[in-house]
Design a protein around this motif. Structure first.
Motif, PDB file in Angstrom:
ATOM      1  N   MET A  26       0.983  -1.294   0.030  1.00  0.00           N
ATOM      2  CA  MET A  26      -0.102   0.019  -0.049  1.00  0.00           C
ATOM      3  C   MET A  26       0.991   1.252   0.084  1.00  0.00           C
ATOM      4  N   GLU A  27       1.949   1.184   0.743  1.00  0.00           N
ATOM      5  CA  GLU A  27       2.983   2.241   0.633  1.00  0.00           C
ATOM      6  C   GLU A  27       3.419   2.722  -0.666  1.00  0.00           C
ATOM      7  N   SER A  28       3.806   1.487  -1.453  1.00  0.00           N
ATOM      8  CA  SER A  28       4.209   1.811  -2.752  1.00  0.00           C
ATOM      9  C   SER A  28       3.293   2.183  -3.601  1.00  0.00           C
ATOM     10  N   LYS A  29       1.951   2.360  -3.252  1.00  0.00           N
ATOM     11  CA  LYS A  29       0.877   2.786  -4.289  1.00  0.00           C
ATOM     12  C   LYS A  29       0.604   4.250  -3.768  1.00  0.00           C
ATOM     13  N   GLY A  30       1.485   4.744  -2.565  1.00  0.00           N
ATOM     14  CA  GLY A  30       1.179   6.192  -2.209  1.00  0.00           C
ATOM     15  C   GLY A  30       0.319   6.320  -0.990  1.00  0.00           C
ATOM     16  N   PHE A  31      -0.082   5.153  -0.454  1.00  0.00           N
ATOM     17  CA  PHE A  31      -0.915   5.330   0.810  1.00  0.00           C
ATOM     18  C   PHE A  31      -0.067   5.187   2.110  1.00  0.00           C
ATOM     19  N   LYS A  32      -0.572   5.616   3.107  1.00  0.00           N
ATOM     20  CA  LYS A  32      -0.087   5.699   4.521  1.00  0.00           C
ATOM     21  C   LYS A  32      -0.606   4.391   5.221  1.00  0.00           C
ATOM     22  N   ALA A  33       0.168   3.578   5.639  1.00  0.00           N
ATOM     23  CA  ALA A  33      -0.355   2.007   6.119  1.00  0.00           C
ATOM     24  C   ALA A  33       0.258   1.850   7.645  1.00  0.00           C
ATOM     25  N   HIS A  34      -0.643   1.033   8.223  1.00  0.00           N
ATOM     26  CA  HIS A  34      -0.345   0.889   9.703  1.00  0.00           C
ATOM     27  C   HIS A  34      -0.736  -0.670   9.979  1.00  0.00           C
ATOM     28  N   PRO A  35      -0.028  -1.482   9.857  1.00  0.00           N
ATOM     29  CA  PRO A  35      -0.165  -3.040  10.256  1.00  0.00           C
ATOM     30  C   PRO A  35      -0.196  -3.350  11.629  1.00  0.00           C
ATOM     31  N   ILE A  36      -1.606  -3.891  12.030  1.00  0.00           N
ATOM     32  CA  ILE A  36      -1.783  -4.215  13.544  1.00  0.00           C
ATOM     33  C   ILE A  36      -1.330  -5.556  13.610  1.00  0.00           C
ATOM     34  N   PRO A  37      -0.864  -5.761  14.876  1.00  0.00           N
ATOM     35  CA  PRO A  37      -0.243  -7.143  15.260  1.00  0.00           C
ATOM     36  C   PRO A  37      -1.582  -8.118  15.212  1.00  0.00           C
ATOM     37  N   ALA A  38      -1.326  -9.530  14.919  1.00  0.00           N
ATOM     38  CA  ALA A  38      -2.325 -10.393  14.912  1.00  0.00           C
ATOM     39  C   ALA A  38      -2.817 -10.798  16.352  1.00  0.00           C
ATOM     40  N   SER A  39      -1.846 -10.710  17.241  1.00  0.00           N
ATOM     41  CA  SER A  39      -2.072 -10.960  18.689  1.00  0.00           C
ATOM     42  C   SER A  39      -1.714  -9.665  19.421  1.00  0.00           C
ATOM     43  N   GLN A  40      -2.780  -9.248  20.095  1.00  0.00           N
ATOM     44  CA  GLN A  40      -2.157  -7.907  20.894  1.00  0.00           C
ATOM     45  C   GLN A  40      -3.006  -7.911  22.110  1.00  0.00           C
ATOM     46  N   SER A  41      -3.395  -8.809  22.539  1.00  0.00           N
ATOM     47  CA  SER A  41      -4.326  -8.826  23.957  1.00  0.00           C
ATOM     48  C   SER A  41      -3.403  -8.113  25.180  1.00  0.00           C
ATOM     49  N   ALA A 100      -8.016  -6.321  25.329  1.00  0.00           N
ATOM     50  CA  ALA A 100      -8.067  -5.568  23.884  1.00  0.00           C
ATOM     51  C   ALA A 100      -6.693  -5.171  23.777  1.00  0.00           C
ATOM     52  N   GLY A 101      -6.591  -4.843  22.059  1.00  0.00           N
ATOM     53  CA  GLY A 101      -5.480  -4.339  21.702  1.00  0.00           C
ATOM     54  C   GLY A 101      -5.422  -2.793  21.217  1.00  0.00           C
ATOM     55  N   VAL A 102      -4.529  -2.496  20.542  1.00  0.00           N
ATOM     56  CA  VAL A 102      -4.629  -1.065  19.687  1.00  0.00           C
ATOM     57  C   VAL A 102      -5.887  -0.718  19.007  1.00  0.00           C
ATOM     58  N   PHE A 103      -6.262  -1.863  18.156  1.00  0.00           N
ATOM     59  CA  PHE A 103      -7.279  -1.738  17.248  1.00  0.00           C
ATOM     60  C   PHE A 103      -7.855  -3.111  17.389  1.00  0.00           C
ATOM     61  N   SER A 104      -9.197  -3.150  16.933  1.00  0.00           N
ATOM     62  CA  SER A 104      -9.870  -4.311  16.974  1.00  0.00           C
ATOM     63  C   SER A 104     -10.301  -4.879  15.858  1.00  0.00           C
ATOM     64  N   HIS A 105      -9.418  -6.037  15.445  1.00  0.00           N
ATOM     65  CA  HIS A 105      -9.494  -6.555  14.155  1.00  0.00           C
ATOM     66  C   HIS A 105     -11.160  -7.169  13.649  1.00  0.00           C
ATOM     67  N   GLY A 108      -6.078 -10.398  10.906  1.00  0.00           N
ATOM     68  CA  GLY A 108      -5.153  -9.331  10.810  1.00  0.00           C
ATOM     69  C   GLY A 108      -5.860  -8.110  10.198  1.00  0.00           C
ATOM     70  N   THR A 109      -5.108  -6.929  10.581  1.00  0.00           N
ATOM     71  CA  THR A 109      -5.722  -5.730   9.859  1.00  0.00           C
ATOM     72  C   THR A 109      -4.483  -4.554   9.245  1.00  0.00           C
ATOM     73  N   VAL A 110      -4.625  -3.988   8.375  1.00  0.00           N
ATOM     74  CA  VAL A 110      -3.563  -3.049   7.758  1.00  0.00           C
ATOM     75  C   VAL A 110      -4.611  -1.588   7.865  1.00  0.00           C
ATOM     76  N   LEU A 111      -4.262  -0.707   8.643  1.00  0.00           N
ATOM     77  CA  LEU A 111      -4.878   0.415   8.584  1.00  0.00           C
ATOM     78  C   LEU A 111      -4.504   1.298   7.558  1.00  0.00           C
ATOM     79  N   ILE A 112      -5.041   2.063   6.512  1.00  0.00           N
ATOM     80  CA  ILE A 112      -4.894   2.898   5.571  1.00  0.00           C
ATOM     81  C   ILE A 112      -5.713   4.183   5.366  1.00  0.00           C
ATOM     82  N   ASP A 113      -4.687   4.944   4.800  1.00  0.00           N
ATOM     83  CA  ASP A 113      -5.338   6.283   4.962  1.00  0.00           C
ATOM     84  C   ASP A 113      -6.114   6.632   3.477  1.00  0.00           C
TER      85      ASP A 113
END
Ligand code: SF4
Ligand code: SF4
Length: 239
Positions: free
Chosen positions: A86-101, A108-113, A143-148
């Motif tokens: 996604m970064e290579s396509k010009g977006f900002k990205a934030h992968p969230i760890p699969a396990s983050q309890s 809970a984790g930083v973001f709910s999958h 898993g989750t990748v947050l994108i703008d």
């Protein structure tokens, strides 16, 4: 790019692996701090392996713990790759760890999958408080990748399909599952006592998976397609 094109491109980029489903959701209906300021999410769903889920009967297994960790690593590899893509396509990205309890944040984790997966329309939330994938049922990890990226997609929330089934509540050795149908206004704690689940596991199964994973409420669910579905269970949810 529309959301289908993004998902297809990501699937091609990661090599169309079996057992992986990709979805995208518009997070703009959530408070900005909940979504770390990002506007959309790419969800990665990875199916669990049938032989391992199929051997779970009344307690966790060492194989399941190893599999759980392997799938988490696999998801983290996939979301990292997708983040770079996604970064290579010009977006900002934030992968969230699969396990983050985090016990300090009531497990809970930083973001709910589950929140992103649910908004993507790829499945729904069961009485076991787990995401139930439309095809693979409860036996998945997320898993989750947050994108703008503003996808401006309507919410695709699928209502609970548990009906009158209570199999996960009945089998739970920690009595952590309330047995109520998920609706949009419900929080995880209305469905499931994360502390009771964690404490029971630590007290009884520290020797397996450091007392952190169980799998009974996944394995018993009639929607879990990698497990033999008995006619008795089918009747419980009319499938
Ligand atoms: S993981 Fe095990 S102990 Fe925890 S809610 Fe599911 S069945 Fe109960
Ligand atoms: S076991 Fe039954 S009640 Fe529990 S999540 Fe699956 S369908 Fe719903």
């Amino acid at each position: 790019m529309d959301s289908h094109t993004i998902c297809d491109n990501i699937q091609k980029f990661i090599g169309n692996p079996p057992g992986v489903d990709i979805g995208i959701s518009d997070l703009s209906s959530l408070p900005s701090e909940t979504r770390l300021g990002f506007t959309s999410a790419i969800t990665v769903v990875v199916r669990l392996i049938s032989g391992i889920i199929g051997e779970i009967s009344d307690q966790p297994t060492i194989s399941y713990f190893a599999h759980y960790r392997a799938v988490n690593r696999y998801i983290d590899d996939l979301t990292l790759k997708i983040g770079f893509f996604m970064e290579s396509k010009g977006f900002k990205a934030h992968p969230i760890p699969a396990s983050q309890s985090d016990p300090k944040a009531y497990y809970a984790g930083v973001f709910s999958h589950k929140t992103a997966a649910n908004l993507s329309g790829m499945g729904w939330i069961g009485k076991n408080a787990l995401f139930i994938h439309n095809q693979w049922g409860s036996a998945v990890r997320l898993g989750t990748v947050l994108i703008d990226y503003d996808i401006e997609s309507p919410k695709k929330i699928i209502p609970s399909r548990c009906g009158t089934c209570t199999l996960c509540k009945d089998i739970c050795p920690a009595q952590a599952i309330e047995g109520v149908n998920w609706t949009e206004d419900k929080k995880r704690k209305d469905l499931f006592d994360a502390h009771a689940c964690s404490e029971y596991m630590k007290n009884h199964f520290q020797h397996i998976g450091r007392g952190s994973v169980c799998g009974l409420c996944i394995a018993v669910c009639p929607y879990t397609q990698c497990r033999q579905i008995t006619s008795d269970k089918k009747e419980k949810v009319n499938i």
